[in-house]
Write a protein that holds these residues in place. Structure first.
Motif, PDB file in Angstrom:
ATOM      1  N   ARG A 146       0.827  -1.206   0.000  1.00 40.55           N
ATOM      2  CA  ARG A 146       0.000   0.000   0.000  1.00 40.55           C
ATOM      3  C   ARG A 146       0.866   1.262   0.000  1.00 40.55           C
ATOM      4  O   ARG A 146       0.528   2.257  -0.657  1.00 40.55           O
ATOM      5  N   MET A 147       1.975   1.215   0.728  1.00 42.94           N
ATOM      6  CA  MET A 147       2.888   2.351   0.740  1.00 42.94           C
ATOM      7  C   MET A 147       3.501   2.557  -0.637  1.00 42.94           C
ATOM      8  O   MET A 147       3.598   3.683  -1.131  1.00 42.94           O
ATOM      9  N   LEU A 148       3.903   1.459  -1.285  1.00 38.08           N
ATOM     10  CA  LEU A 148       4.505   1.554  -2.614  1.00 38.08           C
ATOM     11  C   LEU A 148       3.498   2.059  -3.644  1.00 38.08           C
ATOM     12  O   LEU A 148       3.852   2.814  -4.562  1.00 38.08           O
ATOM     13  N   LEU A 149       2.235   1.647  -3.503  1.00 37.61           N
ATOM     14  CA  LEU A 149       1.207   2.122  -4.423  1.00 37.61           C
ATOM     15  C   LEU A 149       0.983   3.626  -4.252  1.00 37.61           C
ATOM     16  O   LEU A 149       0.849   4.361  -5.239  1.00 37.61           O
ATOM     17  N   ASP A 150       0.975   4.098  -3.016  1.00 45.27           N
ATOM     18  CA  ASP A 150       0.797   5.534  -2.763  1.00 45.27           C
ATOM     19  C   ASP A 150       1.974   6.345  -3.292  1.00 45.27           C
ATOM     20  O   ASP A 150       1.795   7.445  -3.821  1.00 45.27           O
ATOM     21  N   LEU A 151       3.194   5.798  -3.154  1.00 42.05           N
ATOM     22  CA  LEU A 151       4.386   6.534  -3.565  1.00 42.05           C
ATOM     23  C   LEU A 151       4.578   6.548  -5.072  1.00 42.05           C
ATOM     24  O   LEU A 151       4.926   7.572  -5.660  1.00 42.05           O
ATOM     25  N   SER A 152       4.362   5.381  -5.709  1.00 42.67           N
ATOM     26  CA  SER A 152       4.671   5.272  -7.132  1.00 42.67           C
ATOM     27  C   SER A 152       3.450   5.347  -8.040  1.00 42.67           C
ATOM     28  O   SER A 152       3.546   5.768  -9.198  1.00 42.67           O
ATOM     29  N   GLY A 153       2.301   4.900  -7.537  1.00 38.61           N
ATOM     30  CA  GLY A 153       1.107   4.874  -8.371  1.00 38.61           C
ATOM     31  C   GLY A 153       1.139   3.806  -9.444  1.00 38.61           C
ATOM     32  O   GLY A 153       0.269   3.793 -10.326  1.00 38.61           O
ATOM     33  N   GLN A 154       2.108   2.899  -9.404  1.00 37.81           N
ATOM     34  CA  GLN A 154       2.236   1.872 -10.430  1.00 37.81           C
ATOM     35  C   GLN A 154       1.161   0.797 -10.252  1.00 37.81           C
ATOM     36  O   GLN A 154       0.850   0.373  -9.131  1.00 37.81           O
ATOM     37  N   SER A 155       0.634   0.342 -11.366  1.00 36.09           N
ATOM     38  CA  SER A 155      -0.462  -0.626 -11.333  1.00 36.09           C
ATOM     39  C   SER A 155      -0.036  -1.976 -10.752  1.00 36.09           C
ATOM     40  O   SER A 155      -0.878  -2.720 -10.259  1.00 36.09           O
ATOM     41  N   LYS A 156       1.268  -2.290 -10.819  1.00 29.63           N
ATOM     42  CA  LYS A 156       1.708  -3.593 -10.324  1.00 29.63           C
ATOM     43  C   LYS A 156       1.555  -3.716  -8.812  1.00 29.63           C
ATOM     44  O   LYS A 156       1.628  -4.819  -8.261  1.00 29.63           O
ATOM     45  N   TYR A 157       1.356  -2.587  -8.128  1.00 28.48           N
ATOM     46  CA  TYR A 157       1.166  -2.625  -6.679  1.00 28.48           C
ATOM     47  C   TYR A 157      -0.316  -2.550  -6.297  1.00 28.48           C
ATOM     48  O   TYR A 157      -0.639  -2.435  -5.119  1.00 28.48           O
ATOM     49  N   GLN A 158      -1.195  -2.626  -7.299  1.00 34.38           N
ATOM     50  CA  GLN A 158      -2.625  -2.606  -7.005  1.00 34.38           C
ATOM     51  C   GLN A 158      -3.135  -3.968  -6.549  1.00 34.38           C
ATOM     52  O   GLN A 158      -4.191  -4.063  -5.927  1.00 34.38           O
ATOM     53  N   THR A 159      -2.399  -5.017  -6.891  1.00 31.54           N
ATOM     54  CA  THR A 159      -2.752  -6.362  -6.456  1.00 31.54           C
ATOM     55  C   THR A 159      -1.567  -6.981  -5.740  1.00 31.54           C
ATOM     56  O   THR A 159      -0.418  -6.552  -5.928  1.00 31.54           O
ATOM     57  N   ILE A 160      -1.829  -7.993  -4.930  1.00 25.91           N
ATOM     58  CA  ILE A 160      -0.771  -8.656  -4.183  1.00 25.91           C
ATOM     59  C   ILE A 160      -0.988 -10.161  -4.262  1.00 25.91           C
ATOM     60  O   ILE A 160      -2.130 -10.648  -4.286  1.00 25.91           O
TER      61      ILE A 160
END
Length: 366
Positions: A146-160
């Motif tokens: 969630r932190m990486l998604l907030d920082l980068s906005g990259q779609s690969k961090y939208q799922t885990i």
């Protein structure tokens, strides 16, 4: 008188003609049952497939059944959107996250990806939440994503990457969570007591005692006794303590002893004031703790007059109890009351400390 006609045996051609006429007549009158026609059509359809086709269909059916069974047993890994995972479906045993450790974990995931999937269980439809899954283990990994998604906005961090575990027994899920964190980081006594209380409150165990005995079954009796003390602190003061994880073992045991004597009201009143830091918070409650420690112990409990001090201990009249561990328990009686005597090589300081805590808990007022 009419002349009788001589009957002749029909020929094979005549029989074939009669049978064909009968078949045409019965078919046209709808005498064939619909189910018979369906069965005939299905049989004809199956017979048209080759042996290889039928074998391939059987393999697909077996693969489908194995896949379904693997999913039921929690053996499949899948990608799950972050926004459908409830991280607090089971209250976490680690209430604080170390900022440095989280930064290292984020850096590792960004560079090498997620090596270990998280574990989730499917929430019931009537759970009253928009999320579909509850988190069992992998809280730090989920927070890092969630932190990486907030920082980068990259779609690969939208799922885990996750494994969906069947939630057969709630206590197994809590035990798995505690085991994971005991291995990764040494939990404080307060954190152990906290998760035991919450596990009992959520129905995983019948009470806090059962939760402690199951979740920390491998711990010594003395350690479980300390967890009980901190569990009581969480139950009585957890909503007011700002820095509970900073409580040392010694301070926590003193605080628990004050609670057992009945200082809850004074302690809650002291904690109503805002604490600036852990030391300041302890300074707020220490006067109430000292007050209970300085109270004189009252030995007289009233009742019938005591007998003369010279009354001998009547060990001979009590039947000894012998345990499987080799410890013998004898009960006696003297002028001051009843006496228990424990004998055996299995006795230790930790065992006696735990036993005293158990006796105290048994004799406390409900």
């Amino acid at each position: 008188m009419a002349k009788r006609r001589k009957l002749e045996t029909p020929s094979a051609d005549d029989l074939n003609r009669i049978e064909e006429e009968f078949r045409r007549e019965t078919t046209s009158r709808g005498m064939v049952a619909p189910i018979t026609q369906v069965a005939a059509d299905s049989a004809a359809h199956l017979e048209t497939g080759s042996v290889e086709d039928r074998a391939e269909q059987a393999r697909h059916k077996q693969d489908s059944e194995r896949l379904k069974q693997a999913q039921t047993d929690g053996l499949l890994m899948t990608e799950i959107p972050l926004d459908v995972i409830n991280a607090d479906a089971m209250i976490r045993d680690r209430s604080l996250l170390d900022e440095g450790e989280m930064q290292e974990l984020c850096t590792s995931i960004a560079a090498q990806g997620l090596r270990l999937p998280i574990e989730v269980f499917e929430l019931p439809e009537n759970a009253g939440s928009e999320t579909q899954f509850g988190l069992v283990s992998g809280y730090r990994r989920l927070m890092a994503f969630r932190m990486l998604l907030d920082l980068s906005g990259q779609s690969k961090y939208q799922t885990i990457r996750a494994i969906i575990r069947p939630r057969k027994e709630a206590d197994e899920s809590f035990a798995a969570m505690v085991e994971e964190n005991e291995i990764r980081a040494n939990l404080s006594h307060f954190e152990r007591g906290r998760i035991a209380v919450i596990a009992a409150q959520q129905g995983a165990f019948v009470n806090t005692e059962a939760a402690i005995n199951t979740l920390f079954a491998s711990a010594s009796k003395a350690k479980r006794s300390k967890v009980r003390s901190f569990a009581m602190i969480f139950e009585e003061l957890g909503d007011l303590l700002s820095y509970p994880e900073a409580l040392t073992e010694k301070r926590g045991l003193r605080l628990a002893a004050a609670l057992r004597i009945g200082a809850e009201s004074e302690l809650r009143e002291a904690l109503a004031r805002e604490a600036e830091d852990p030391e300041n918070e302890w300074a707020l409650v220490e006067p109430a703790v000292l007050k209970t420690e300085l109270q004189p112990k009252v030995n007289s409990r009233g009742g019938r007059p005591s007998r003369p001090k010279s009354s001998p201990v009547k060990w001979q009249k009590s039947s000894p109890l012998r345990t499987s561990s080799g410890i013998t328990i004898r009960r006696g009686e003297d002028a001051d009351g009843h006496v228990l005597r424990l004998e055996g090589q299995g006795l230790s300081a930790d065992l006696m400390e735990s036993l005293m805590a158990e006796i105290q808990a048994l004799l406390e007022k409900p």
